[in-house]
Write a protein that holds these residues in place. Structure first.
Motif, PDB file in Angstrom:
ATOM      1  N   PRO A  36      41.872  38.485  33.575  1.00 47.58           N
ATOM      2  CA  PRO A  36      41.691  37.384  34.535  1.00 47.58           C
ATOM      3  C   PRO A  36      40.331  37.409  35.224  1.00 47.58           C
ATOM      4  O   PRO A  36      39.712  36.364  35.428  1.00 47.58           O
ATOM      5  N   THR A  37      39.843  38.600  35.559  1.00 41.92           N
ATOM      6  CA  THR A  37      38.536  38.715  36.209  1.00 41.92           C
ATOM      7  C   THR A  37      37.419  38.305  35.253  1.00 41.92           C
ATOM      8  O   THR A  37      36.478  37.607  35.645  1.00 41.92           O
ATOM      9  N   ALA A  38      37.534  38.727  34.001  1.00 39.71           N
ATOM     10  CA  ALA A  38      36.523  38.353  33.003  1.00 39.71           C
ATOM     11  C   ALA A  38      36.545  36.852  32.751  1.00 39.71           C
ATOM     12  O   ALA A  38      35.491  36.226  32.615  1.00 39.71           O
ATOM     13  N   ALA A  39      37.716  36.257  32.710  1.00 39.96           N
ATOM     14  CA  ALA A  39      37.821  34.808  32.503  1.00 39.96           C
ATOM     15  C   ALA A  39      37.228  34.046  33.686  1.00 39.96           C
ATOM     16  O   ALA A  39      36.519  33.047  33.494  1.00 39.96           O
ATOM     17  N   ALA A  40      37.492  34.534  34.896  1.00 41.99           N
ATOM     18  CA  ALA A  40      36.926  33.878  36.083  1.00 41.99           C
ATOM     19  C   ALA A  40      35.403  33.982  36.079  1.00 41.99           C
ATOM     20  O   ALA A  40      34.705  33.026  36.433  1.00 41.99           O
ATOM     21  N   GLY A  57      31.021  38.322  38.950  1.00 43.27           N
ATOM     22  CA  GLY A  57      30.367  39.366  38.161  1.00 43.27           C
ATOM     23  C   GLY A  57      30.474  40.719  38.840  1.00 43.27           C
ATOM     24  O   GLY A  57      30.746  41.740  38.193  1.00 43.27           O
ATOM     25  N   LEU A  58      30.286  40.745  40.148  1.00 40.31           N
ATOM     26  CA  LEU A  58      30.420  41.988  40.896  1.00 40.31           C
ATOM     27  C   LEU A  58      31.856  42.505  40.825  1.00 40.31           C
ATOM     28  O   LEU A  58      32.080  43.699  40.621  1.00 40.31           O
ATOM     29  N   VAL A  62      32.901  46.115  39.198  1.00 40.04           N
ATOM     30  CA  VAL A  62      33.659  47.102  39.976  1.00 40.04           C
ATOM     31  C   VAL A  62      34.894  47.548  39.205  1.00 40.04           C
ATOM     32  O   VAL A  62      35.188  48.743  39.118  1.00 40.04           O
ATOM     33  N   GLN A  63      35.614  46.598  38.628  1.00 47.29           N
ATOM     34  CA  GLN A  63      36.809  46.952  37.859  1.00 47.29           C
ATOM     35  C   GLN A  63      36.441  47.750  36.604  1.00 47.29           C
ATOM     36  O   GLN A  63      37.113  48.719  36.265  1.00 47.29           O
ATOM     37  N   LEU A  64      35.381  47.342  35.914  1.00 46.07           N
ATOM     38  CA  LEU A  64      34.942  48.076  34.727  1.00 46.07           C
ATOM     39  C   LEU A  64      34.517  49.501  35.066  1.00 46.07           C
ATOM     40  O   LEU A  64      34.835  50.451  34.346  1.00 46.07           O
ATOM     41  N   SER A  65      33.803  49.660  36.167  1.00 44.76           N
ATOM     42  CA  SER A  65      33.354  50.998  36.542  1.00 44.76           C
ATOM     43  C   SER A  65      34.528  51.889  36.914  1.00 44.76           C
ATOM     44  O   SER A  65      34.518  53.083  36.611  1.00 44.76           O
TER      45      SER A  65
END
Length: 72
Positions: A36-40, A57-58, A62-65
């Protein structure tokens, strides 16, 4: 019924329910939670609002890190 039979009749359904719970857990991975974050973020990048694109993007970084265990 003997005690062993009763224990087996109780243990087998409990083991099967535990295994089905494990299978459900595996399908809800960290990658699935990122979708969902990537889609947004992709939607924000396609639009005109760069402030929104920076914000999403931030959030994605944050989620990826956190998922990858990146350090500063």
């Amino acid at each position: 019924m003997s005690g062993l039979t009763v224990r087996i009749l109780v243990a087998v359904p409990l083991m099967l329910s535990a295994l089905s719970g494990c299978e459900t857990w595996r399908t809800n991975s960290a990658i699935d939670r990122l979708k969902p974050t990537a889609a947004a973020h992709a939607e924000a990048l396609a639009g005109e609002d760069m402030a929104e694109a920076r914000k999403t993007g931030l959030a994605l970084i944050v989620q990826l890190s956190a998922y990858a265990g990146w350090k500063e």
